[in-house]
Design an enzyme around this catalytic site. Structure first.
Site, PDB file in Angstrom:
ATOM      1  N   TYR A 149       0.967  -1.136  -0.104  1.00 40.01           N
ATOM      2  CA  TYR A 149      -0.278  -0.268  -0.222  1.00 40.01           C
ATOM      3  C   TYR A 149       1.154   1.633  -0.084  1.00 40.01           C
ATOM      4  CZ  TYR A 149      -3.609   3.604   1.379  1.00 40.01           C
ATOM      5  OH  TYR A 149      -4.866   4.139   1.618  1.00 40.01           O
ATOM      6  N   LYS A 153       1.244   3.937  -3.615  1.00 40.15           N
ATOM      7  CA  LYS A 153       0.384   5.225  -2.831  1.00 40.15           C
ATOM      8  C   LYS A 153       1.655   6.470  -3.208  1.00 40.15           C
ATOM      9  CE  LYS A 153      -3.845   5.176  -1.619  1.00 40.15           C
ATOM     10  NZ  LYS A 153      -4.586   5.381  -3.228  1.00 40.15           N
TER      11      LYS A 153
HETATM   12  P1  NDP Z   1     -14.284   3.013   0.625  1.00 41.53           P
HETATM   13  O1  NDP Z   1     -13.557   1.367   1.235  1.00 41.53           O
HETATM   14  O2  NDP Z   1     -14.686   3.733   1.397  1.00 41.53           O
HETATM   15  O3  NDP Z   1     -14.088   3.369  -0.912  1.00 41.53           O
HETATM   16  C1  NDP Z   1     -13.294   2.902  -2.165  1.00 41.53           C
HETATM   17  C2  NDP Z   1     -14.046   3.126  -2.574  1.00 41.53           C
HETATM   18  O4  NDP Z   1     -13.120   3.028  -4.050  1.00 41.53           O
HETATM   19  C3  NDP Z   1     -14.923   1.841  -3.171  1.00 41.53           C
HETATM   20  O5  NDP Z   1     -16.144   2.480  -3.526  1.00 41.53           O
HETATM   21  C4  NDP Z   1     -15.173   1.409  -3.782  1.00 41.53           C
HETATM   22  O6  NDP Z   1     -15.902   0.523  -4.280  1.00 41.53           O
HETATM   23  C5  NDP Z   1     -13.885   1.435  -5.263  1.00 41.53           C
HETATM   24  N1  NDP Z   1     -13.071   0.826  -5.267  1.00 41.53           N
HETATM   25  C6  NDP Z   1     -11.856  -0.191  -4.408  1.00 41.53           C
HETATM   26  N2  NDP Z   1     -11.366  -1.202  -5.944  1.00 41.53           N
HETATM   27  C7  NDP Z   1     -11.492  -0.820  -7.253  1.00 41.53           C
HETATM   28  C8  NDP Z   1     -11.663  -1.150  -8.026  1.00 41.53           C
HETATM   29  N3  NDP Z   1     -10.903  -2.816  -8.670  1.00 41.53           N
HETATM   30  N4  NDP Z   1     -12.853  -1.283  -9.399  1.00 41.53           N
HETATM   31  C9  NDP Z   1     -13.954  -0.090  -8.640  1.00 41.53           C
HETATM   32  N5  NDP Z   1     -13.681   0.481  -7.615  1.00 41.53           N
HETATM   33  C10 NDP Z   1     -13.236  -0.270  -6.672  1.00 41.53           C
HETATM   34  O7  NDP Z   1     -12.479   3.794   1.733  1.00 41.53           O
HETATM   35  P2  NDP Z   1     -12.349   5.587   1.623  1.00 41.53           P
HETATM   36  O8  NDP Z   1     -13.383   6.737   1.124  1.00 41.53           O
HETATM   37  O9  NDP Z   1     -11.514   6.126   2.831  1.00 41.53           O
HETATM   38  O10 NDP Z   1     -10.631   5.789   0.039  1.00 41.53           O
HETATM   39  C11 NDP Z   1     -10.608   6.470  -0.859  1.00 41.53           C
HETATM   40  C12 NDP Z   1      -9.278   6.026  -1.098  1.00 41.53           C
HETATM   41  O11 NDP Z   1      -8.947   7.820  -0.165  1.00 41.53           O
HETATM   42  C13 NDP Z   1      -8.042   5.111  -2.049  1.00 41.53           C
HETATM   43  O12 NDP Z   1      -7.370   5.304  -2.626  1.00 41.53           O
HETATM   44  C14 NDP Z   1      -7.446   4.840  -0.365  1.00 41.53           C
HETATM   45  O13 NDP Z   1      -6.130   4.975  -0.097  1.00 41.53           O
HETATM   46  C15 NDP Z   1      -7.262   6.417   0.339  1.00 41.53           C
HETATM   47  N6  NDP Z   1      -7.293   7.030   1.210  1.00 41.53           N
HETATM   48  C16 NDP Z   1      -8.249   6.187   2.515  1.00 41.53           C
HETATM   49  C17 NDP Z   1      -8.024   6.897   3.510  1.00 41.53           C
HETATM   50  C18 NDP Z   1      -9.212   6.936   4.795  1.00 41.53           C
HETATM   51  O14 NDP Z   1      -8.411   6.746   6.002  1.00 41.53           O
HETATM   52  N7  NDP Z   1     -10.003   6.715   4.832  1.00 41.53           N
HETATM   53  C19 NDP Z   1      -6.287   7.748   3.599  1.00 41.53           C
HETATM   54  C20 NDP Z   1      -5.683   7.346   3.096  1.00 41.53           C
HETATM   55  C21 NDP Z   1      -5.881   6.770   2.024  1.00 41.53           C
HETATM   56  P3  NDP Z   1     -16.721  -0.949  -4.360  1.00 41.53           P
HETATM   57  O15 NDP Z   1     -16.769  -1.248  -3.410  1.00 41.53           O
HETATM   58  O16 NDP Z   1     -18.237  -0.983  -4.775  1.00 41.53           O
HETATM   59  O17 NDP Z   1     -15.498  -1.647  -4.805  1.00 41.53           O
END
Ligand code: NDP
Length: 257
Positions: A149, A153
């Site tokens: 991860y 990033k």
């Molecule tokens: P969530 O798990 O709430 O959301 C992740 C989103 O990514 C979901 O909508 C999921 O959709 C989508 N997703 C994951 N894999 C795929 C794929 N292969 N194809 C299409 N969609 C995909 O997490 P967050 O909102 O927290 O995360 C969003 C971003 O923020 C990520 O990149 C994460 O690494 C980053 N981030 C988050 C942090 C946190 O603490 N929340 C901290 C630092 C970074 P579905 O479920 O339909 O697959």
């Protein structure tokens, strides 16, 4: 309305930070296409976002599906002004017990998927568009168990700078928003129960100078800024939205006397 007349794509727009951003974009006057894999949360997001949005099923690791979703979005709303490449997964990959498949899944989603999302959007982007990639504080903090991860990033940061160079001739801006730990469903694996989540929240508050976990809206508002003309001269930058966790870690409550 800061995004009146603009069209946006938000990958992973059916949950967490992506959904909060899509809501804010709609409220600011944009037409928004969201993608994700989960049919149930896509349908719920479509209902919540209303007719200014379209929810499309597309796996970010599937280049053809991503291209098809973008084509549909553009047919409905016109060419894109904003791309938020946000879809991402966590994934525990400790040294000593990690399979190749687990490691590659994180890289494929968080780097390869982001690159091909931008590449698929490119022919449909207006000149002067804004691309925002989602990074993470974990690219710099050295959290144990997060090698893939963290690498993914850090890769996003490097890739954004290359993209910014390549797309500057078209006036297209590419920037990174890097959240600290924020309250979204991403934690359901690492902290599956209410007790585990509350312990996690406490740990994060102690190690964050502003003394709290972030909210999806903190990130969404920064993405809105980067997407808007307010950020017209910001190119190749990374903004940490982390309550000081990377910029001033010594100010965290855990160090206070
Ligand atoms: P969530 O798990 O709430 O959301 C992740 C989103 O990514 C979901 O909508 C999921 O959709 C989508 N997703 C994951 N894999 C795929 C794929 N292969 N194809 C299409 N969609 C995909 O997490 P967050 O909102 O927290 O995360 C969003 C971003 O923020 C990520 O990149 C994460 O690494 C980053 N981030 C988050 C942090 C946190 O603490 N929340 C901290 C630092 C970074 P579905 O479920 O339909 O697959």
């Amino acid at each position: 309305m800061r995004l009146a007349g603009k069209t946006a794509l938000v990958t992973g727009g059916n949950s967490g930070i992506g959904l909060a951003t899509a809501k804010l974009f709609v409220a600011e006057g944009a037409k928004v296409a969201i993608t994700g894999r989960n049919a149930e949360t896509l349908a719920a997001a479509q209902k919540e976002l209303g007719p200014q949005a379209i929810a499309l099923a597309a796996d970010a690791t599937d280049v053809a599906a991503t291209e098809a979703a973008i084509k549909k979005a553009v047919e409905k709303f016109g060419k894109l002004d904003i791309v938020f490449a946000n879809a991402g997964i966590p994934g525990s990959t400790p040294l000593g017990s990690t399979t190749l498949a687990a490691f590659e899944q994180v890289i494929r989603t968080n780097i390869t998927g982001v690159f091909f999302t931008v590449q698929a959007a490119l022919p449909h982007l207006n000149d002067g568009a804004s691309i925002i990639l989602n990074g993470s504080v974990i690219s710099v903090l050295g959290n144990p168990g997060y090698a893939a991860y963290a690498a993914s990033k850090a890769g996003v940061r490097g890739m954004a700078r290359v993209m910014a160079s390549e797309l500057s001739p078209r006036g297209i801006r590419v920037n990174v928003v890097s959240p600290g730990a924020a309250r979204t469903p991403i934690w359901k694996g690492a902290a599956p129960t209410a007790d585990a989540f509350s312990a996690l929240e406490k740990r994060i508050a102690l190690s964050t100078p502003l003394g709290r976990m972030g909210e999806a809206d903190h990130i969404a508002k920064t993405v809105l800024f980067l997407a808007s003309d307010d950020a017209a001269h910001i190119q190749g930058a990374e903004i940490f939205v982390d309550g000081g966790a990377t910029g001033s870690p010594a100010g965290a409550p855990v160090y206070r006397g």
